[in-house]
Design a protein around this motif. Structure first.
Motif, PDB file in Angstrom:
ATOM      1  N   ARG A 116       2.247  -1.032  -6.875  1.00 52.48           N
ATOM      2  CA  ARG A 116       1.681  -2.085  -6.238  1.00 52.48           C
ATOM      3  C   ARG A 116       0.557  -2.505  -6.284  1.00 52.48           C
ATOM      4  N   GLU A 117      -0.411  -1.680  -6.885  1.00 51.90           N
ATOM      5  CA  GLU A 117      -2.222  -2.025  -7.054  1.00 51.90           C
ATOM      6  C   GLU A 117      -2.319  -2.549  -8.590  1.00 51.90           C
ATOM      7  N   VAL A 118      -1.272  -2.089  -9.437  1.00 55.29           N
ATOM      8  CA  VAL A 118      -1.546  -2.873 -10.513  1.00 55.29           C
ATOM      9  C   VAL A 118      -1.209  -4.493 -10.628  1.00 55.29           C
ATOM     10  N   CYS A 119      -0.462  -4.433 -10.091  1.00 50.01           N
ATOM     11  CA  CYS A 119       0.842  -5.949  -9.370  1.00 50.01           C
ATOM     12  C   CYS A 119      -0.097  -7.156  -9.345  1.00 50.01           C
ATOM     13  N   ALA A 120      -0.798  -6.556  -8.624  1.00 46.10           N
ATOM     14  CA  ALA A 120      -2.096  -7.367  -7.144  1.00 46.10           C
ATOM     15  C   ALA A 120      -3.324  -7.546  -8.970  1.00 46.10           C
TER      16      ALA A 120
ATOM     17  N   ARG B 290      10.826  -1.004  -5.326  1.00 41.83           N
ATOM     18  CA  ARG B 290      10.160  -1.033  -3.468  1.00 41.83           C
ATOM     19  C   ARG B 290       8.845  -2.085  -4.542  1.00 41.83           C
ATOM     20  N   THR B 291       9.180  -1.725  -5.469  1.00 45.71           N
ATOM     21  CA  THR B 291       7.657  -2.945  -5.721  1.00 45.71           C
ATOM     22  C   THR B 291       8.238  -4.479  -6.357  1.00 45.71           C
ATOM     23  N   GLY B 292       8.941  -5.367  -6.175  1.00 42.53           N
ATOM     24  CA  GLY B 292       9.370  -6.326  -6.287  1.00 42.53           C
ATOM     25  C   GLY B 292       9.959  -6.542  -7.113  1.00 42.53           C
ATOM     26  N   PHE B 293      10.407  -5.796  -8.479  1.00 41.77           N
ATOM     27  CA  PHE B 293      11.242  -6.161  -9.694  1.00 41.77           C
ATOM     28  C   PHE B 293      12.514  -6.254  -9.387  1.00 41.77           C
ATOM     29  N   ALA B 294      13.367  -7.390 -10.297  1.00 43.06           N
ATOM     30  CA  ALA B 294      14.967  -7.366  -9.972  1.00 43.06           C
ATOM     31  C   ALA B 294      15.228  -6.965 -11.539  1.00 43.06           C
TER      32      ALA B 294
ATOM     33  N   VAL C 273      12.219  -7.678 -14.303  1.00 42.17           N
ATOM     34  CA  VAL C 273      11.226  -9.064 -14.052  1.00 42.17           C
ATOM     35  C   VAL C 273      10.437  -9.416 -12.645  1.00 42.17           C
ATOM     36  N   ARG C 274       8.994  -9.174 -13.092  1.00 40.02           N
ATOM     37  CA  ARG C 274       8.579  -9.332 -11.737  1.00 40.02           C
ATOM     38  C   ARG C 274       7.979 -10.812 -11.616  1.00 40.02           C
ATOM     39  N   ASP C 275       8.278 -12.027 -10.611  1.00 37.60           N
ATOM     40  CA  ASP C 275       7.144 -12.865 -10.782  1.00 37.60           C
ATOM     41  C   ASP C 275       6.059 -12.412  -9.717  1.00 37.60           C
TER      42      ASP C 275
END
Length: 174
Positions: A104-108, A136-140, A156-158
Motif C-alpha cells: 500500500r505504501e509503495v503504491c502511494a 487487498r491492495t487494489g490489484f485486479a 494490474v493496478r491503476d
C-alpha cells in the motif's frame, strides 16, 4: 515498528543476510535467485543502486527496529508511467500484514513521488498469500501466465484511483 526505506548502499549487509536466511522459504513460492546472485551480491547491489539513481527502478526495504531487513518491495522496469511491482517478506515476519501495508505504501509513493500511473505484478497460482496481498491492495487479475514453468496470474493496478494514498502514516508500517 517496521519502516519502509528507499534502498541505500548501507543496506547491503542486512539485505544479503535477509536473502540468504530466507532463500529456501522464497524458493518455495518464487523462482530462486541462483548461486550467482549470492556470489556476486556486492557488484549486483552497486549496479542496482546505479539503475535506481538513473530512475529505471525504485527499490525499498522494510526495516525492523533493530535495523534488520524484514522485506523488500521493488518497482522495476519503470517506463511510460508504469512499473512492475515485486515484493518478498521474511519467513519470520510473514502473516503479520507487513506485505499488505508495505505494498500500500509503495503504491502511494509510486503515484505521489515517482509519478507512476500503473503498476503490474505477477504471482504463481500456488502462492495464495501473494494473490491475497495484491487483491487487498487494489490489484485486479489481468490474465493467466506461466512463470518459470508454473501457472500464474498477472495483475494490474491503476494508481489514479482515490484510494492510493490511504495509508495515514507514510514511512511507518503498523
Amino acid at each position: 515498528m517496521p519502516q519502509l526505506q528507499r534502498l541505500r548502499f548501507d543496506h547491503a549487509p542486512e539485505l544479503l543476510r535477509f536473502e540468504q536466511e530466507n532463500r529456501a522459504y522464497f524458493a518455495a513460492s518464487v523462482p530462486d535467485r541462483g548461486d550467482h546472485y549470492f556470489a556476486h551480491f556486492d557488484a549486483r547491489h552497486r549496479d542496482l543502486m546505479a539503475e535506481q539513481a538513473a530512475g529505471l527502478h525504485f527499490f525499498h526495504v522494510l526495516v525492523g527496529g533493530s535495523g534488520e531487513v524484514l522485506g523488500r518491495v521493488n518497482l522495476v522496469d519503470v517506463e511510460d508511467g508504469s512499473a512492475e511491482l515485486g515484493y518478498r517478506i521474511a519467513e519470520e515476519a510473514a502473516g503479520r500484514g507487513l506485505a499488505t501495508a508495505a505494498v500500500r505504501e509503495v503504491c502511494a509513493l509510486a503515484a505521489a513521488e515517482y509519478g507512476l500511473t500503473t503498476l503490474r505484478a505477477v504471482t504463481t497460482l500456488d502462492n495464495p498469500g501473494s494473490r491475497a496481498v495484491l487483491a487487498r491492495t487494489g490489484f485486479a487479475a489481468a490474465g493467466e501466465i506461466e512463470l518459470d514453468g508454473r501457472q500464474g496470474l498477472s495483475f494490474v493496478r491503476d494508481l489514479r484511483d482515490a484510494h492510493v494514498g490511504a495509508d495515514p502514516a507514510p514511512g511507518v508500517i503498523r
